[in-house]
Write a protein that holds these residues in place. Structure first.
Motif, mmCIF file in Angstrom:
data_model
loop_
_atom_site.group_PDB
_atom_site.id
_atom_site.type_symbol
_atom_site.label_atom_id
_atom_site.label_comp_id
_atom_site.label_asym_id
_atom_site.label_seq_id
_atom_site.Cartn_x
_atom_site.Cartn_y
_atom_site.Cartn_z
ATOM 1 N N THR A 135 28.325 12.737 38.731
ATOM 2 C CA THR A 135 28.291 13.399 40.038
ATOM 3 C C THR A 135 29.179 14.647 40.055
ATOM 4 N N VAL A 136 29.682 15.004 38.887
ATOM 5 C CA VAL A 136 30.536 16.183 38.730
ATOM 6 C C VAL A 136 30.188 16.846 37.406
ATOM 7 N N THR A 137 30.254 18.178 37.386
ATOM 8 C CA THR A 137 30.098 18.944 36.154
ATOM 9 C C THR A 137 31.301 19.863 36.036
ATOM 10 N N ILE A 138 31.839 19.939 34.824
ATOM 11 C CA ILE A 138 32.956 20.844 34.538
ATOM 12 C C ILE A 138 32.422 22.013 33.724
ATOM 13 N N THR A 139 32.803 23.229 34.120
ATOM 14 C CA THR A 139 32.538 24.418 33.319
ATOM 15 C C THR A 139 33.853 24.807 32.657
ATOM 16 N N ILE A 140 33.802 24.987 31.334
ATOM 17 C CA ILE A 140 34.980 25.339 30.548
ATOM 18 C C ILE A 140 34.558 26.333 29.479
ATOM 19 N N SER A 141 35.446 27.266 29.128
ATOM 20 C CA SER A 141 35.092 28.188 28.052
ATOM 21 C C SER A 141 34.958 27.389 26.760
ATOM 22 N N THR A 142 34.071 27.835 25.904
ATOM 23 C CA THR A 142 33.837 27.129 24.636
ATOM 24 C C THR A 142 35.117 27.080 23.813
ATOM 25 N N ASN A 143 35.838 28.187 23.738
ATOM 26 C CA ASN A 143 37.086 28.202 22.966
ATOM 27 C C ASN A 143 38.084 27.185 23.504
ATOM 28 N N ASN A 144 38.224 27.110 24.820
ATOM 29 C CA ASN A 144 39.160 26.146 25.411
ATOM 30 C C ASN A 144 38.691 24.713 25.214
ATOM 31 N N PHE A 145 37.377 24.485 25.276
ATOM 32 C CA PHE A 145 36.847 23.144 25.025
ATOM 33 C C PHE A 145 37.224 22.694 23.614
ATOM 34 N N ILE A 146 37.005 23.565 22.637
ATOM 35 C CA ILE A 146 37.316 23.213 21.245
ATOM 36 C C ILE A 146 38.814 22.966 21.084
ATOM 37 N N LYS A 147 39.647 23.842 21.631
ATOM 38 C CA LYS A 147 41.107 23.650 21.556
ATOM 39 C C LYS A 147 41.517 22.322 22.197
ATOM 40 N N PHE A 148 40.964 22.034 23.376
ATOM 41 C CA PHE A 148 41.297 20.804 24.087
ATOM 42 C C PHE A 148 40.927 19.572 23.250
ATOM 43 N N MET A 149 39.755 19.574 22.670
ATOM 44 C CA MET A 149 39.317 18.416 21.886
ATOM 45 C C MET A 149 40.191 18.241 20.638
ATOM 46 N N ILE A 150 40.516 19.339 19.974
ATOM 47 C CA ILE A 150 41.367 19.261 18.782
ATOM 48 C C ILE A 150 42.764 18.755 19.158
ATOM 49 N N GLU A 151 43.323 19.276 20.249
ATOM 50 C CA GLU A 151 44.638 18.819 20.707
ATOM 51 C C GLU A 151 44.641 17.325 21.008
ATOM 52 N N ASN A 152 43.484 16.792 21.359
ATOM 53 C CA ASN A 152 43.359 15.366 21.655
ATOM 54 C C ASN A 152 42.795 14.585 20.469
ATOM 55 N N LYS A 153 42.970 15.167 19.286
ATOM 56 C CA LYS A 153 42.680 14.508 18.005
ATOM 57 C C LYS A 153 41.212 14.126 17.818
ATOM 58 N N LYS A 154 40.333 15.023 18.253
ATOM 59 C CA LYS A 154 38.900 14.803 18.071
ATOM 60 C C LYS A 154 38.345 15.827 17.090
ATOM 61 N N LYS A 155 37.562 15.348 16.143
ATOM 62 C CA LYS A 155 36.934 16.203 15.145
ATOM 63 C C LYS A 155 35.578 16.661 15.676
ATOM 64 N N ILE A 156 35.274 17.928 15.460
ATOM 65 C CA ILE A 156 34.017 18.499 15.938
ATOM 66 C C ILE A 156 33.255 19.095 14.764
ATOM 67 N N HIS A 157 32.057 18.588 14.534
ATOM 68 C CA HIS A 157 31.177 19.154 13.508
ATOM 69 C C HIS A 157 30.205 20.092 14.212
ATOM 70 N N ILE A 158 30.182 21.348 13.813
ATOM 71 C CA ILE A 158 29.228 22.304 14.357
ATOM 72 C C ILE A 158 28.005 22.256 13.448
ATOM 73 N N PHE A 159 26.851 21.961 14.029
ATOM 74 C CA PHE A 159 25.642 21.873 13.209
ATOM 75 C C PHE A 159 24.571 22.798 13.759
ATOM 76 N N SER A 160 23.712 23.209 12.850
ATOM 77 C CA SER A 160 22.575 24.044 13.229
ATOM 78 C C SER A 160 21.310 23.226 13.061
ATOM 79 N N SER A 161 20.583 23.040 14.148
ATOM 80 C CA SER A 161 19.320 22.313 14.050
ATOM 81 C C SER A 161 18.275 23.162 13.344
ATOM 82 N N ILE A 162 18.442 24.478 13.376
ATOM 83 C CA ILE A 162 17.499 25.377 12.689
ATOM 84 C C ILE A 162 17.759 25.364 11.190
ATOM 85 N N GLU A 163 19.035 25.520 10.805
ATOM 86 C CA GLU A 163 19.393 25.533 9.386
ATOM 87 C C GLU A 163 19.492 24.133 8.791
#
Length: 171
Positions: A135-163
């Protein structure tokens, strides 16, 4: 486990600028189409998946991305995957169906879920995700989202569905 208010407080305490949008419950991309134009940034489709070896994956893709689970599984080496059952969603991520988002990974204290962010989202200026409730949506800059997740010890794999490959990994 964090609830929505606690997550929002955590993001704000860490000094990340976010926009908070309250709305009726959204259960699908189709439901959320009414928010287009009102909410800036790229909107997402989030899939909580499991393979036969009990490995869990969270895929976040651009909302209109056509997802072929077999092709994604083959290209990323997941094995035979399907949507994870509701009990796993609640027990691991602490959320209900319709509320799936990468922010739920903060409730995965054992880091059993591997997170994959599609390149189209990664390349966007702003992202939109539910903060553990639909019932809520958060808008966050992509750079801040990535920083926030890393600071909270989460690994992020960037994948390309095309490649059909992982391009980069953070964390």
């Amino acid at each position: 486990m964090l609830n929505s208010a606690e997550l929002i407080n955590l993001i704000e305490q860490e000094k990340y600028s976010i926009e908070i949008h309250k709305h009726k419950a959204l259960f699908s991309v189709e439901d959320s189409k009414n928010l287009r134009g009102e909410v800036k940034g790229t909107h997402s489709k989030n899939l909580f998946l499991k393979n036969k070896k009990n490995n869990f994956f969270l895929l976040s893709c651009e909302e209109f991305e056509e997802i072929n689970l077999k092709k994604i599984s083959n290209s990323l080496g997941f094995g035979n995957i399907s949507f994870a059952k509701e009990k796993y969603l609640f027990n691991i991520l602490g959320i209900k169906p319709g509320s799936v988002s990468p922010f739920a990974l903060l409730n995965d204290t054992n880091n059993v879920v591997s997170f994959y962010l599609e390149k189209k989202l990664h390349d966007s200026e702003f992202l939109n995700f539910h903060p553990l409730i639909n019932t809520v949506t958060i808008t966050i800059s992509t750079n801040n989202f990535i920083k926030f997740m890393i600071e909270n010890k989460k690994k992020i794999h960037i994948f390309s569905s095309i490649e059909k490959m992982i391009i980069k990994t953070y964390g």
